[in-house]
Design an enzyme around this catalytic site. Sequence first.
Site: not given
Length: 432
Positions: A145, A242, A270
């Site tokens: 993702y 990522d 995050k």
Amino acid sequence: MNPDQYRRSVQLYESAQKVLATGVSSAMRRRATPIPLYFDRGDGPYFYDVDGRQLLDYTLGWGPLIVGSNHPALNNAITQQLARGYTFGAQHELELQVATRMTQLVPGLEQVIFSNTGTEAVQAAIRIARSYTGRECVLKFEGHYHGWMNNILVSYHPTKGQPIEPQPTCGGQPSAEYSQTFVLPWNDPAAFRTAIELHGDKIACVITEPLLANSGCCEPSPGFLELLVDLCQRHGIVSIFDEVITGFRLALGGAREFYGVIPDLSVYGKALAGGFSLSAVGGRAAVFDVLRDGRTFHAGTYNGNSICLAAAKATLEILASPGVFEAMRAHGRRLRTALREAAESHPVPMIVSGADTVFSVHFGINQSPRNYRDTLQTSAAMLQRFQLAMLVRGVYLLPDGRWYIGAAHDDQALAIAESAINESICELSQTI
């Protein structure tokens, strides 16, 4: 489910569905069981819901709350900055301070740019790679993702039996928008070598989660990340990790430090700002030449805003304190051990995969998944029953089986979790 335990959450969710299109603000939250809960506040490793229940939190807000909720040092940094200004749309010293600290902490990180969300930062990295190489194609891996934009939300969670090829993940994704996206199976060196040999001269970048956290916490096979970066370098392709999840979580230097592999670029989010919206792209200075000389463009009104950068500066200093990562890893190891021992004792087929600070629990299988396809063999029904049993015992988990460990998880939290794990798996064993 005891309706009285969640009465206020039920009422609020019913009301929200009348004015919020789906009743929630992110599609992932609709999967929560028994319903999307409503929370009033957080403190340390705990959330407090609107029905007055204290819940031990292993979701960390889907990852950002790495130092916990209501941390005094983070609160102080934000409060001080609030009195100085919200956002300037111009430069300020926190930009320099946070960028400098990131380059000090992360191996091979020479320069950074700031954005606001992981999705934005991924798009910036892809655009930079395309401009730098003069190529247009992107290679990604099934089940990974990288945000919700049409060009990269491709083959995220296809169903069983579908071929491994570029596929839309949801409605509203015109095929033209992902026509230049290649998809490969994760952890398949032969498939990767073949794709690079056949299409390497068309590929601008290869993007990967270094640990496949979004789809079952599948670990990279020995040598796979090294192969990826090496072949990209040989063929003039920009390699991108990522690290929206793994950055400042697997280690202070993220996956680069944890695995000892240095790509051209990494994407962060995050954990970077401890619960505030901040993302970044960092890597080799030479790759950013395309921004300096005007070949391409990166912008955003809120990029580098002072509130989020104040949060990031404080978060990085907390994480850099002696013993913080050792304590997080020890806590995660204890939880993983408790899960395995409970599953063996009762017995229940279950595997725990991933790292000590972020891992996934898989029911119905006895071997760690190597890629997304392997996770399709797990039992979603068993996972849901386990999560409901844990919730009843005061432990709040993500609906996909992922656990996040943070700096606020202490021995008291561990004792609560270990007891809940044993009782919940015992309960689960009586239903299979």
